[in-house]
Enzyme design. Structure first.
Site, PDB file in Angstrom:
ATOM      1  N   GLY A  75      20.577   5.902  53.431  1.00  0.00           N
ATOM      2  CA  GLY A  75      21.774   5.539  52.681  1.00  0.00           C
ATOM      3  C   GLY A  75      21.413   4.838  51.392  1.00  0.00           C
ATOM      4  NE  ARG A  84      25.422  -6.953  54.918  1.00  0.00           N
ATOM      5  CZ  ARG A  84      25.245  -8.255  54.735  1.00  0.00           C
ATOM      6  NH1 ARG A  84      26.266  -9.003  54.402  1.00  0.00           N
ATOM      7  NH2 ARG A  84      24.064  -8.801  54.869  1.00  0.00           N
ATOM      8  CG  ASP A 144      23.879 -11.356  60.121  1.00  0.00           C
ATOM      9  OD1 ASP A 144      23.909 -11.495  58.894  1.00  0.00           O
ATOM     10  OD2 ASP A 144      24.001 -10.262  60.682  1.00  0.00           O
ATOM     11  CG  HIS A 171      25.389  -7.085  58.983  1.00  0.00           C
ATOM     12  ND1 HIS A 171      24.655  -8.245  59.038  1.00  0.00           N
ATOM     13  CD2 HIS A 171      24.691  -6.246  58.172  1.00  0.00           C
ATOM     14  CE1 HIS A 171      23.564  -8.117  58.305  1.00  0.00           C
ATOM     15  NE2 HIS A 171      23.569  -6.907  57.753  1.00  0.00           N
TER      16      HIS A 171
END
Length: 297
Positions: A75, A84, A144, A171
């Site tokens: 990606g 994001r 995280d 996320h």
């Protein structure tokens, strides 16, 4: 199989090679076939001294038929200043092509999605593949949570593995720490760390990726190690609790939340006694993921 041999994919491969794992064969594939071949050659140079021996090869989607886990890292990269969710429209098209090609091979394993935005892409992988939701896993907030534990460990002067705390939700920008359940040796972290310090640690955890990207352009070592942990958990049927991105039946989205992970994928999402404020944050985070999915659906 690792789909995508950029920084993240190659870091995962390197981490797998340099740990004792149950992986017997690793296939690397990329739209740039020469890059995949080059990575295999480079990694192969370490086999004589690596702690594990595994077969390495550059392949294509047809090889997915016999693999246990398909790790998707392909990606567009997250650029400085880009959220994001900005990645969603670009990467959703890439994910669709990959998943359809992998499924066409006869693949019957587990998808482990690492590409961002991971929760949105895990959901889309579930939709595109037609596989049961427990066999689609996103890397979620495992990284995280590792960042959170590391910062708390520094603050408390203990080893990070002695800290039990989770960063949950998306996320991304709406993730948060489950302070009500965070402990060290059974002692509540809320009693050990002031609210001011907890707020700062949570903020630092949420923004760590942005800071790393600003300084060096991308993050990949941490996620490489975290994905290796997830792979080991699956192949060894460890049934460990990890904050992977897994399917939330109530909201019909994927999000990072503690779940039992084993050989068949996500065995169950835990039902934790979180407090009311955390429940509201979790719902807001689910809503943020839903909004992103709606943008690309």
């Amino acid at each position: 199989m690792i789909v995508g041999t950029g920084n993240v994919g190659s870091s995962i491969a390197y981490a797998l090679l340099n740990q004792r794992t149950a992986v017997k064969e690793l296939i690397l594939t990329d739209i740039d076939r020469e890059d995949a071949k080059g990575e295999v050659m480079d990694l192969s140079d370490a086999l004589a001294v690596a702690p594990s021996y595994l077969k390495l090869k550059a392949g294509d989607y047809s090889d997915a038929k016999d693999v246990d886990i398909c790790i998707i890292t392909a990606g567009a990269n997250q650029k400085p200043g880009e959220t994001r969710t900005d990645l969603a429209k670009k990467n959703s098209k890439i994910i669709k092509e990959i998943v359809e090609a992998v499924m066409a091979s006869g693949f019957d394993g587990i998808f482990l999605v690492v590409s961002n935005p991971v929760d949105t892409l895990a959901y889309l992988t579930y939709q595109y593949s037609g596989l049961p939701p427990e066999r689609i896993i996103g890397s979620g907030t495992v990284l995280d949570s590792a960042r959170l534990r590391y910062d708390l460990a520094k603050k408390l002067g203990v080893h990070p593995k002695s800290v039990h705390a989770y960063q949950v939700g998306e996320h991304g920008d709406s993730e948060f720490a489950l302070w009500s359940l965070a402990t060290i040796g059974g002692e509540k972290i809320e009693r050990l760390v002031s609210k001011t310090d907890r707020t700062q640690i949570e903020l630092d955890t949420r923004n760590r990726a942005y800071e790393i990207i600003r300084k060096k352009g991308a993050t990949y070592y941490g996620i490489g190690s975290c994905v290796t942990q997830i792979v080991n958990c699956i192949l060894n049927d460890e049934k460990r609790v990890l904050s992977v991105s897994n399917y939330d039946d109530n909201n019909e989205v994927y999000s990072g939340f503690p779940a039992v992970v084993g050989r068949d994928g996500v065995e169950r999402r835990l039902e934790l006694p979180i407090d009311e404020k955390e429940a509201i944050k979790l719902q807001r985070s689910a809503n943020a993921i839903k909004a992103t999915i709606q943008e690309v659906a």
